[in-house]
Design an enzyme around this catalytic site. Structure first.
Site, short mmCIF file in Angstrom:
data_model
loop_
_atom_site.label_atom_id
_atom_site.label_comp_id
_atom_site.label_asym_id
_atom_site.label_seq_id
_atom_site.Cartn_x
_atom_site.Cartn_y
_atom_site.Cartn_z
NE ARG A 1 -6.46 12.26 -5.55
CZ ARG A 1 -6.49 11.18 -4.74
NH1 ARG A 1 -5.58 10.22 -4.82
NH2 ARG A 1 -7.45 11.03 -3.87
CE1 TYR B 1 -4.02 1.86 0.39
CE2 TYR B 1 -3.30 2.51 2.56
CZ TYR B 1 -4.18 2.62 1.51
OH TYR B 1 -5.23 3.49 1.60
CD GLU C 1 -9.22 4.49 -3.39
OE1 GLU C 1 -10.06 3.83 -2.77
OE2 GLU C 1 -8.60 5.45 -2.90
CG ASP C 2 -6.44 7.18 -5.80
OD1 ASP C 2 -7.10 7.56 -4.81
OD2 ASP C 2 -5.27 6.76 -5.70
CG ASP D 1 -11.06 4.79 0.12
OD1 ASP D 1 -11.49 4.78 1.27
OD2 ASP D 1 -9.91 4.45 -0.20
CG ASP D 2 -9.70 8.96 -3.04
OD1 ASP D 2 -8.70 8.60 -2.41
OD2 ASP D 2 -10.04 8.44 -4.12
CG ASN E 1 -1.17 8.94 1.33
OD1 ASN E 1 -0.49 8.99 2.33
ND2 ASN E 1 -2.46 8.68 1.36
CE LYS F 1 -7.03 3.04 -1.42
NZ LYS F 1 -7.19 3.85 -0.21
N1 LIG Z 1 -4.54 9.89 4.08
C1 LIG Z 1 -5.55 9.47 3.37
O1 LIG Z 1 -6.27 8.53 3.75
C2 LIG Z 1 -5.85 10.12 2.08
C3 LIG Z 1 -4.97 10.98 1.51
N2 LIG Z 1 -5.27 11.58 0.32
C4 LIG Z 1 -4.24 12.42 -0.26
O2 LIG Z 1 -4.70 13.76 -0.30
C5 LIG Z 1 -4.11 14.41 -1.41
C6 LIG Z 1 -5.19 15.16 -2.14
O3 LIG Z 1 -6.16 14.29 -2.64
P1 LIG Z 1 -7.53 14.86 -3.23
O4 LIG Z 1 -8.19 15.73 -2.27
O5 LIG Z 1 -8.27 13.72 -3.76
O6 LIG Z 1 -6.96 15.73 -4.44
P2 LIG Z 1 -7.68 16.89 -5.23
O7 LIG Z 1 -6.95 17.02 -6.50
O8 LIG Z 1 -9.13 16.66 -5.26
O9 LIG Z 1 -7.41 18.19 -4.32
C7 LIG Z 1 -6.17 18.77 -4.14
C8 LIG Z 1 -6.38 20.15 -3.58
O10 LIG Z 1 -5.12 20.66 -3.20
C9 LIG Z 1 -4.99 21.98 -3.72
N3 LIG Z 1 -3.57 22.28 -3.94
C10 LIG Z 1 -2.71 21.69 -4.77
N4 LIG Z 1 -1.49 22.25 -4.66
C11 LIG Z 1 -1.60 23.22 -3.73
C12 LIG Z 1 -0.70 24.15 -3.18
N5 LIG Z 1 0.59 24.18 -3.54
N6 LIG Z 1 -1.17 25.02 -2.26
C13 LIG Z 1 -2.45 24.99 -1.88
N7 LIG Z 1 -3.35 24.10 -2.36
C14 LIG Z 1 -2.93 23.24 -3.27
C15 LIG Z 1 -5.79 21.97 -4.99
O11 LIG Z 1 -6.10 23.31 -5.33
P3 LIG Z 1 -6.95 23.72 -6.62
O12 LIG Z 1 -8.32 23.24 -6.34
O13 LIG Z 1 -6.85 25.20 -6.64
O14 LIG Z 1 -6.31 23.05 -7.77
C16 LIG Z 1 -6.98 21.14 -4.56
O15 LIG Z 1 -7.93 21.93 -3.91
C17 LIG Z 1 -3.40 13.33 -2.22
O16 LIG Z 1 -2.04 13.37 -1.97
C18 LIG Z 1 -3.95 12.04 -1.68
O17 LIG Z 1 -2.99 11.01 -1.71
C19 LIG Z 1 -6.45 11.38 -0.32
C20 LIG Z 1 -7.36 10.53 0.19
C21 LIG Z 1 -7.11 9.80 1.41
C1 LIG Z 2 -5.15 6.82 0.77
C2 LIG Z 2 -5.80 7.23 -0.46
O1 LIG Z 2 -6.87 6.77 -0.78
C3 LIG Z 2 -5.16 8.21 -1.30
O2 LIG Z 2 -4.10 8.74 -0.94
O3 LIG Z 2 -5.71 8.48 -2.37
MG LIG Z 3 -7.33 7.11 -2.81
#
Ligand SMILES: NC(=O)C1=CN([C@@H]2O[C@H](COP(=O)(O)OP(=O)(O)OC[C@H]3O[C@@H](n4cnc5c(N)ncnc54)[C@H](OP(=O)(O)O)[C@@H]3O)[C@@H](O)[C@H]2O)C=CC1
Ligand SMILES: CC(=O)C(=O)O
Ligand SMILES: [Mg+2]
Length: 593
Positions: A194, A141, A284-285, A307-308, A449, A212
């Site tokens: 993503r 993972y 997912e993603d 999941d996200d 991540n 997953k």
């Molecule tokens: N720990 C966990 O269980 C999980 C972790 N994650 C992690 O979270 C991260 C984001 O995932 P997700 O929300 O799906 O992604 P998205 O693409 O949906 O969202 C990313 C957000 O971050 C913003 N962003 C990007 N770069 C910057 C920066 N330099 N400064 C400020 N804001 C920024 C983007 O802005 P804008 O909208 O303006 O482009 C957007 O709003 C990934 O790395 C993923 O691995 C996700 C799910 C679960």
């Molecule tokens: C953990 C997870 O689902 C992610 O980073 O997208």
């Molecule tokens: Mg994910």
């Protein structure tokens, strides 16, 4: 009520359910694939069932036991001469493979060794993963799965999961029928746009559904044969991959708009047609411009879960509720600031607001005002509302424009800082020092991540906050010694939630996912954190107890599904925790007759 009983698929131990649940045709045999109903003109798939023996048995990952076949099995299953004379136990096999895996220097080598094992001896793979979960989770993972996806084309040897590309448009149902298993309970599907915080990896995102679902089995006890990983290949906009001679996907730009929507619709329709109403489809993603829409569009017609957005929200809410024991106050008394306003950020924010609203009885619009988000353009405020994506609009509060995170921290003065940006090293020293200057114990979660994208490292968080931060990360970090004290960062990852959540959905026969089920999962997880965990600064229980944790999550989720009238499996088991445990897959070898 007098009811006919049968074994429930996905239960290792016989579980009891009502026959009325199953669609049957004459003779009591399920006509899942409509073969009996098919007219002479309709095409059917020529499925055969055979008993594996000899060489085929050794090549079948589900039944292969390697040197653990006993004398009698070697005799009756034509294995004589195909194996060396030694007979070894599963425990010895496990010790040997763990020893071998520990010899590898590179995480990717460990990943490939684990994938080889999964494809060669499934039960041994799951025994290893269950018994050594804290050591092997980072291998199968995050973070290693991220590197594996980036290099998937080069390391690809045998296909895993189902690839459905635009070439299969109009034929998706037929493609689903090519999958060798017929009783599917959970699908994890991605379109690869993503992948973690690594961006668009196209078809090579397959590592994610595969990983997953391995956790669905190891952590949640779903049967491997009931799990189906799917990658929808709609092209990629990743130029590097398009020019990579080893790339395994379609060499074209991503389909968008109506073409994308039609393809996804054909997929969703085909899944329901092939596997029925009660297959859980985990998105997912996907990139956020599709993820929210897919969830909204199919949330009322299919059993879907993102999941996200949803799993992450549930795990983070749980961590926050647990963290209150360390920092004090109620959820409503804290102020939250997110870096990143996408799926994870707004998903978490909404569930926090929902829980605050539930606790305080205040309207959700009021509760949202405690929560602020920063995206790539700065703080989300009302003057930006017109240009914001729809999922950001509820967070556009009245405030002047603020261009960056540090200024936002200084202005909003949050007690909780959550990173969901996918961008590493964005919680700078100034940011952590600032939040630590007005909070005795700031809560800092770097959720992005893989490890390279984490907003800050554990060492940075503890050092810059002078050991005061309550800290957790999406990918694992080692404990840190600061000022003579060992600080253990928890892993705030949806892997705590989705396996138990999925088990709860499947075992109750839930027909839809409801937000209250996410809250139930979150609550069950928070209840599993012990005083011993708190004493180490942990806001999550260790993964080593995950099967027990998953059973509690499953039970709470199922209980909520029954309460909401969404559960179809009758009668409701009295003790849902025991029932969940009894449904869990065990990787112990079976004896063959
Ligand atoms: N720990 C966990 O269980 C999980 C972790 N994650 C992690 O979270 C991260 C984001 O995932 P997700 O929300 O799906 O992604 P998205 O693409 O949906 O969202 C990313 C957000 O971050 C913003 N962003 C990007 N770069 C910057 C920066 N330099 N400064 C400020 N804001 C920024 C983007 O802005 P804008 O909208 O303006 O482009 C957007 O709003 C990934 O790395 C993923 O691995 C996700 C799910 C679960
Ligand atoms: C953990 C997870 O689902 C992610 O980073 O997208
Ligand atoms: Mg994910």
């Amino acid at each position: 009520m007098e009811s006919t009983m049968k074994e429930i698929r996905g239960c290792d131990a016989p579980c009891v359910l009502d026959m009325d649940d199953a669609a049957t045709v004459g003779g009591g045999v399920e006509d899942t694939y409509g073969e009996d109903r098919a007219t002479e003109e309709q095409l059917v798939t020529p499925w055969t069932v055979s008993v594996a023996s000899g060489y085929n048995l050794l090549r079948d990952p589900r039944y292969n036991k390697g040197l653990a076949f006993n004398e009698r099995e070697r005799e009756t299953h034509y294995l004589r001469g195909l194996l060396p004379p030694a007979i070894v136990s599963q425990e010895l096999q496990e010790r040997k493979i763990m020893h071998n895996i520990r010899q590898y220097q590179l995480p990717l080598q460990k990943y490939m060794a684990m994938m080889d094992l999964q494809e060669g001896n499934e039960r041994l793979f799951y025994k290893l993963l269950i018994d050594n979960v804290e050591e092997l989770l980072p291998v199968v993972y995050t973070p290693t799965v991220g590197e594996a996806c980036q290099k998937y084309g080069s390391i690809f040897s045998r296909p895993q999961g189902l690839y459905i590309s635009l070439k299969e448009k109009g034929k998706i149902l037929e493609v689903l029928k090519n999958w060798p298993e017929r009783s599917i309970q959970v699908i994890v599907v991605t379109d690869g746009e993503r992948i973690l915080g690594l961006g668009d990896l196209g078809c090579q995102g397959m590592g994610i559904p595969v990983g997953k679902l391995a956790l669905y089995t190891a952590l949640g006890g779903l049967r491997p044969s009931a799990c189906l990983p799917i990658t929808l290949d709609v092209g990629t906009n990743n130029e590097e991959l398009l020019n990579d001679e080893f790339y395994i996907g379609l060499r074209q730009k991503r389909a968008t708009g109506q073409e994308y929507a039609d393809f996804l619709h054909e997929f969703m329709t085909a899944v329901k047609q092939n596997y029925g109403e009660k297959v859980l489809i985990q998105f997912e993603d996907f990139a956020n411009h599709n993820a929210f829409e897919l969830l909204a569009r199919y949330g009322t017609t299919h059993l879907v879960f993102n999941d996200d957005i949803q799993g992450t929200a549930s795990v983070v809410l749980s961590g926050l509720v647990a963290a209150l024991k360390l920092v004090g106050g109620t959820l409503a008394e804290h102020t939250y600031l997110f870096l990143g306003a996408g799926e994870a950020g707004t998903g978490i924010a909404e569930l926090i607001a929902l829980e605050i609203s539930r606790q305080t009885k205040a309207p959700i619009e009021e509760c949202r005002k405690k929560i602020w988000l920063v995206d790539s353009k700065g703080l989300i405020v009302s003057s930006r509302k017109e240009s914001l994506q729809h999922f950001k609009k509820p967070w556009a509060h009245e405030h002047e424009l603020v261009g960056n995170l540090l200024d936002a921290v200084n202005t909003i003065k949050p007690s909780v800082l959550i990173g969901t940006s996918g961008k590493g090293q964005t919680f700078t020293q100034e940011v952590v020092e600032s939040i630590s200057s007005f909070n005795e114990r700031p809560i800092i979660l770097s959720l992005s991540n893989p490890t390279s994208q984490s907003e800050c490292t554990a060492e940075q968080a503890y050092t810059w906050s002078k050991g005061r931060a309550v800290f957790a990360t999406g990918s694992p970090f080692d404990p840190v010694e600061y000022d003579g004290k060992i600080h253990v960062p928890g892993q705030a990852n949806n892997a705590y939630i989705f396996p138990g959540f999925g088990l709860g959905v499947v075992m109750s026969g839930a027909i839809r996912v409801h937000d209250d089920m996410l809250l139930a999962a979150s609550e069950a997880l928070a209840q599993q954190v012990t005083q011993e965990n708190f004493d180490k600064g942990l806001i999550y229980p260790p993964f080593s107890n995950i099967r027990k944790i998953s059973a509690h999550i499953a039970a709470n989720v199922a209980a909520k599904a029954y309460e909401l009238g969404l559960a179809s499996r009758r009668p409701r088991p009295k003790d849902l925790v025991k029932y969940a445990e009894s449904c869990m897959y065990s990787p112990i070898y079976r004896n063959y007759r």
